[in-house]
Structures are given as C-alpha cells and as structure tokens.
Design a protein around this motif. Structure first.
Motif, PDB file in Angstrom:
ATOM      1  N   GLY A 101      31.412  85.329   4.392  1.00 20.27           N
ATOM      2  CA  GLY A 101      32.316  84.940   5.475  1.00 20.27           C
ATOM      3  C   GLY A 101      31.642  83.991   6.449  1.00 20.27           C
ATOM      4  O   GLY A 101      32.240  83.001   6.885  1.00 20.27           O
TER       5      GLY A 101
ATOM      6  N   GLY B 220      26.172  89.094  10.928  1.00 15.81           N
ATOM      7  CA  GLY B 220      26.708  89.895   9.840  1.00 15.81           C
ATOM      8  C   GLY B 220      25.648  90.819   9.293  1.00 15.81           C
ATOM      9  O   GLY B 220      24.461  90.739   9.641  1.00 15.81           O
TER      10      GLY B 220
ATOM     11  N   ILE C  92      41.264 100.396   5.234  1.00 16.79           N
ATOM     12  CA  ILE C  92      40.645  99.076   5.272  1.00 16.79           C
ATOM     13  C   ILE C  92      41.722  98.013   5.355  1.00 16.79           C
ATOM     14  O   ILE C  92      42.639  97.956   4.524  1.00 16.79           O
TER      15      ILE C  92
ATOM     16  N   GLN D  22      35.286  99.735  10.581  1.00 15.13           N
ATOM     17  CA  GLN D  22      36.539 100.356  10.156  1.00 15.13           C
ATOM     18  C   GLN D  22      36.295 101.716   9.514  1.00 15.13           C
ATOM     19  O   GLN D  22      37.025 102.683   9.771  1.00 15.13           O
TER      20      GLN D  22
ATOM     21  N   GLN E 204      37.443  99.359  -2.328  1.00 12.28           N
ATOM     22  CA  GLN E 204      38.504  99.298  -1.327  1.00 12.28           C
ATOM     23  C   GLN E 204      39.218 100.646  -1.249  1.00 12.28           C
ATOM     24  O   GLN E 204      39.368 101.345  -2.240  1.00 12.28           O
TER      25      GLN E 204
ATOM     26  N   THR F  55      39.805  92.668   6.259  1.00 10.47           N
ATOM     27  CA  THR F  55      38.388  92.354   6.093  1.00 10.47           C
ATOM     28  C   THR F  55      38.039  91.864   4.694  1.00 10.47           C
ATOM     29  O   THR F  55      36.889  91.487   4.449  1.00 10.47           O
ATOM     30  N   GLN F  56      38.990  91.847   3.755  1.00  8.84           N
ATOM     31  CA  GLN F  56      38.693  91.520   2.365  1.00  8.84           C
ATOM     32  C   GLN F  56      38.826  90.025   2.086  1.00  8.84           C
ATOM     33  O   GLN F  56      39.665  89.343   2.674  1.00  8.84           O
TER      34      GLN F  56
ATOM     35  N   THR G 223      30.396  93.649   8.328  1.00  6.62           N
ATOM     36  CA  THR G 223      30.145  94.364   9.579  1.00  6.62           C
ATOM     37  C   THR G 223      31.423  95.025  10.084  1.00  6.62           C
ATOM     38  O   THR G 223      31.411  96.188  10.525  1.00  6.62           O
ATOM     39  N   ILE G 224      32.526  94.299  10.036  1.00  3.83           N
ATOM     40  CA  ILE G 224      33.789  94.863  10.523  1.00  3.83           C
ATOM     41  C   ILE G 224      34.268  95.977   9.601  1.00  3.83           C
ATOM     42  O   ILE G 224      34.827  96.978  10.062  1.00  3.83           O
ATOM     43  N   ARG G 225      34.020  95.812   8.294  1.00  4.21           N
ATOM     44  CA  ARG G 225      34.351  96.884   7.351  1.00  4.21           C
ATOM     45  C   ARG G 225      33.593  98.154   7.730  1.00  4.21           C
ATOM     46  O   ARG G 225      34.148  99.261   7.691  1.00  4.21           O
TER      47      ARG G 225
ATOM     48  N   GLU H 116      33.760  90.374   1.535  1.00  5.54           N
ATOM     49  CA  GLU H 116      34.366  91.008   2.703  1.00  5.54           C
ATOM     50  C   GLU H 116      33.594  90.644   3.967  1.00  5.54           C
ATOM     51  O   GLU H 116      32.466  90.158   3.898  1.00  5.54           O
ATOM     52  N   TYR H 117      34.238  90.823   5.110  1.00  7.72           N
ATOM     53  CA  TYR H 117      33.536  90.772   6.386  1.00  7.72           C
ATOM     54  C   TYR H 117      32.889  92.148   6.571  1.00  7.72           C
ATOM     55  O   TYR H 117      33.496  93.088   7.096  1.00  7.72           O
TER      56      TYR H 117
END
Length: 562
Positions: A458, A406, A502, A494, A560, A505-506, A489-491, A486-487
C-alpha cells in the motif's frame, strides 16, 4: 500572439533580466539559493513560476523533476534531514500546493528544515476566484514556521535568506514562500542578502554544574537522541563521550543512527512497536536526558510513560516552548545538539561502575533482539525474515535505509545496522508514500552510497512511480516491496477492536517487479524462501552497476474474516 512575436518579447525580456545592472525577481531567487549553497531543488513544474525555472536552467543548482508534488515534497524533506541546509521544493498554485501539503506536515511533525516555493496568481487577480487561486496563509500557517509572500520584487533575495534562516533556526521546520508569477517577472537591481547566522545555544556554567551534579547522583542515566538537527561529527563526538563513560543511549522512533548500531552504548529504539528490551527504559532510568527531541506521545506510549513528577528529566532543546512533551521537566538546556555535545565534551564527569553495568545489561538484550534471523530454505511462502537474513551480511558499512509507514517498517527498526550517521530516513508522523522519494533524495545527496528501501504494498503505490525519477537521475537504490495484499497496520487495529470484521483494508496488487522493469530498473518476483537469496544477490549486483532493483516479495496474507 504569433509565435515569432512571442519569441521576440521573451528574448528581449531575458536580455533585460540577464543584463549586468538588473535581474528578474525569479532569477534573483535562484541566485540567492546559490548564495546559500543549496545543491538541488525538487520540482513539479508550473506556469506560475516559469521565471524561476528559467533561472535554474543556467544555475549551478541541480533541478530534480519529480512525478508528483507529494513525492517532490518528501524528497525535499529527506534532503533536509541529511544536511545542514533545508530541502527546497517548488510547486505551482492550487492543486500543486495541495499535493505538496503531505510533505509539509511531515516536516512540521518531524522538525525538518524545508522551504516550499509555491507559484501564485498575479497580484491583481487576487480575491476574484482566479484559476487555481487559494489562500496560502489559511492553508499553511497552522503547520509551518512561517508563511512568506513575495509581494515586492526588490525583496527577492531577502525573502530567500529569511526563509532559509527560519527553516533552520530554533526547532527546525517547514517555511512556505508564495511567489506571484507577475512579481517574479519584474526586473530589479542586482542585490544580494547574506545568509543569516543561526544561534546554536549551548550549556551555560549553571547548566553544566546542574548536569554534572545529576550525573554524579545517578546509577542508571539514559540519553535519548532524536530529531533532525544532527550532523556526522556531532553524532561521532556524542558516541565517543558515551562510550568513554559507559552511559546508555536509546534512539527516538525512526531516527536511529546517531549512536551507531554497533556501539556498546546503544541499547535500542523507543517508540511504536518498540522491542521489549527498551519497553520500560523510560521508567527504569533515574536520569533521562533527551537530546534534539522531546518525550512526546510516541515515545511515552501516549503520554503515559515517565509521569512520576519526581523523576529527573533533562531536555536539551533550542525550542523554549518545548511543544509536544510529556511528563515533568527538571531542567532545560537551550542548545542545538551540536552546541550541547561541544560543551558536553569538556564536562568533567567521573564514570561510575553502575553506569557501565546497567548499559552492558541493556546492550546485551538489544544485541540478542537485533541478531539477524537464520536463513530459511524450501518452497514455503517467502518471508521478510529471510530477506533480512540474506541482505544484512552483504550490506556496505555505511548502508542507508529508507521507509515510510506500515508494519513492514518493523524489520528495518529491528535488524537494519545503522552504523554511519545518517543511515535511517523515515517519516516520524507515520506518513505513507515516503520510502521511494526518500531513497531518491538519499541517493542524490550521497552518490555511490548504498541505499535500501523497505516498502509495503500500500505504501509503495502512493509514490512508487518516483522510480522513474531515479532512472532519470541515475540513482540506484535497492527496493524491497513486501506484498501482503492489505493495509496491514489498520488490519491489525481492526482485529484488536473489531475481531472477525475486516473491512476497507484489502488490496489487489499489480506485478511490482514488472512495474520496475517498465520504469527501466531490475525487477524480481519472490514467492518462496528458495528464491530469496539468489534474488537478493542479483539485485545488489544490479545496484552496484548503477541500476535500481526492486524485489517484489509476496508474503502470506492473514486469512480474511468476513
């Protein structure tokens, strides 16, 4: 069956198993692990291997009871990175094996020696869809060095020796051993199988001559260390040789510490999120020497760097297949790091002024990049920069860090001083949930050594309750949980590929500090910069007094965008 009759049969069985002439296969496995010097095993118990658990009861081997098979497998994987022996994990069939699979994939991609024992259904139940039945070879063969099944009780000690050898020899990796519960209960003659020696390879006279010639023609040589086949003396010897010759060394992603953080030869890590000073190193050097690892996709930016076929690339690897490499290979030296460094020390090489000049330039950039941030104060939202500013000056010289996957890991890569090998444990395959189990394993392997864990919110929730294991076995890491809800890295991905959209990922998180207290440790919630320094100081005090501490760092979340 009445309880007294069951007790009678069990007692009678143990008398036979523990007699001077015979032993059960389950107890023989334990004896063989002792013979090989295995210090501890990580287990989630199951009825399929009760006979091994019974043997462990009176063994010199420490049995670490974990809360989830994934956590147990991660602990064994971390143990395999820390010592010369494989980490050993034991789980039950079906669901237990499935849960442990994440640690096996980590060991496979990280080249870590691990032996996973899996209890299996009785032999005569096979192929009948018995309770928790599964095909162990179909599940594991694509991601393990070997899959062994103990179908003959008499071979118990031999199978253990074979598994430990296979996990440690050549390019290290995971080995799976299936143990049917009825085979484990069978009585056999007491026999032993000696440990199988591993071939370490080394530099031949031709190798040494070719390397010597390449060095003499190079103006910017670069060593890149990596993999999990190192030991303290090898790391020390390589560092001394590099410093004496003024040659630069970089570290593979998430394996920092072979060449120490303070060494004048160390120029930084290479991999995802790599600092700018090392971004172009692979293409800038005119002689690249990988030791213990290969130029894979993470180090070469998706197999894109170092593609010039006329570049000089030496790969020091005991694995003849060189799987996972990128770019041209000028010469391979078939050796484990210890054998290569042993022979390198006797190589007659005249240092060149150009080497030291280039190394000093790259070193200066690394020092500037890794300088701890200045402390911040006030009621603004807390930050990881401020935590590192408060923490780093108070670390022991041999402090270790563990983390999973992460964006929170960037602070460890950049700032944590990896001064004494080993000092960094992480999952090179990007597996989440690794941080807490690795901290437990490191604390058990090195009693009294300062262990710091950096986790994301996470990532922490995946195996965070292994903190209960930390309490049970008296280990006291310092855990920092960076909570951005939130996650992250994936955010970030995105935002890059689907800006303003978004989804998925929240997070809404619990009070991690309260969870730490509930597990028996110290917990503190940090929301402002003013709260950072006193919380860090108190947490360090708690760990020095033998209780784990957790800092719940609430950081600002990106707004967000829906």
């Amino acid at each position: 069956m009445p309880n007294d009759e069951l007790l009678l049969r069990t007692s009678s069985h143990r008398n036979v198993a523990d007699s001077s002439a015979t032993i059960t296969a389950g107890h023989a496995i334990v004896r063989a692990l002792e013979k090989h010097g295995i210090p501890r095993v990580f287990v989630v118990p199951g009825e399929s291997y009760l006979e091994i658990l019974d043997g462990l009861r009176d063994s010199t081997i420490e049995t670490v009871v974990c809360r989830h098979e994934g956590g147990a497998a991660y602990m064994a994987e971390a143990e395999g990175k820390l010592g010369e022996l494989p980490g050993v994990v034991m789980v039950t069939r079906g669901p237990g094996a499935a849960n442990a699979h994440v640690g096996i994939h980590t060991a496979w991609q990280d080249s870590t020696p691990v032996v996973l024992f899996v209890g299996l259904i009785p032999l005569n139940h096979r192929g009948r869809e018995a309770f928790q039945e599964f095909d162990i070879r179909a599940w594991f063969e694509s991601g393990a060095k070997r899959v062994l099944v103990l179908d003959s009780a008499e071979r118990a000690a031999e199978v253990v020796a074979e598994a430990i050898f296979a996990a440690s020899s050549g390019r290290p990796g995971p080995v799976i051993v299936g143990v049917p519960e009825d085979v484990l209960r069978q009585s056999i003659d007491r026999t032993e199988h000696p440990p199988i020696p591993r071939a370490l390879g080394g530099m031949s006279g031709t190798d040494a001559s070719i390397l010597q010639s390449a060095l003499s023609q190079s103006s910017k040589p670069l060593f890149v260390t990596g993999g999990n086949d190192w030991d303290t003396s090898t790391a020390r010897d390589l560092t001394e040789w590099l410093e004496r010759h003024g040659i630069a060394a970089a570290a593979e992603w998430r394996t920092e510490g072979v060449v120490g953080f303070d060494s004048p030869s160390y120029v930084g890590p290479i991999g995802y999120g790599r600092p700018r000073p090392t971004h172009d190193l692979l293409d800038e050097t005119d002689l690249l020497i990988f030791v213990g690892t290969l130029p894979g996709d993470v180090l070469t930016n998706g197999f894109l760097a170092r593609q010039d076929m006329y570049k000089t690339n030496f790969l020091v690897s005991i694995d003849p297949s060189l799987r996972g490499r990128s770019g041209a290979v000028s010469h391979q030296i078939m050796a484990k790091p210890s054998a290569f460094v042993r022979d390198l020390k006797s190589l007659s090489v005249e240092p060149r002024a150009q080497w030291r000049e280039w190394t000093e330039k790259m070193r200066a950039q690394q020092v500037a990049f890794s300088e701890p941030p200045r402390p911040a104060y006030g009621d603004m939202c807390a930050s990881m920069d401020n935590v590192m500013a408060a923490l780093i000056p108070k670390l022991d010289p041999d402090a270790m860090v563990t983390f999973g996957a992460g964006e929170h890991t960037n602070w460890a890569h950049r700032y944590f001083p990896t001064r004494a090998f080993p000092s960094m444990l992480s999952s090179g395959n990007g597996s989440m949930g690794y941080s807490i189990p690795a901290a437990v394993a490191a604390s058990l392997h090195y009693p009294g050594r300062q262990v710091v864990t950096i986790a994301g919110d996470g990532e922490f929730m995946m195996n965070g309750f292994e903190l209960a294991t930390a309490i049970q076995y008296g280990v006291a890491p310092l855990v920092i949980v960076m909570d951005n809800q939130e996650y992250g890295t994936i955010r970030t991905h995105q935002e890059r590929h689907h800006p303003g959209r978004i989804a998925g990922t929240q997070l809404i998180n619990p009070d991690f500090a309260a969870l730490a207290v509930a597990c028996g440790g110290y917990g503190a919630r940090i929301e402002t910069e003013d709260e950072v320094r006193p919380a860090v100081e108190q947490a360090l005090c708690e760990t020095k007094n033998g209780r784990f501490a957790l800092l719940h760092l609430v950081v600002e979340q990106r707004r967000q965008a829906y």
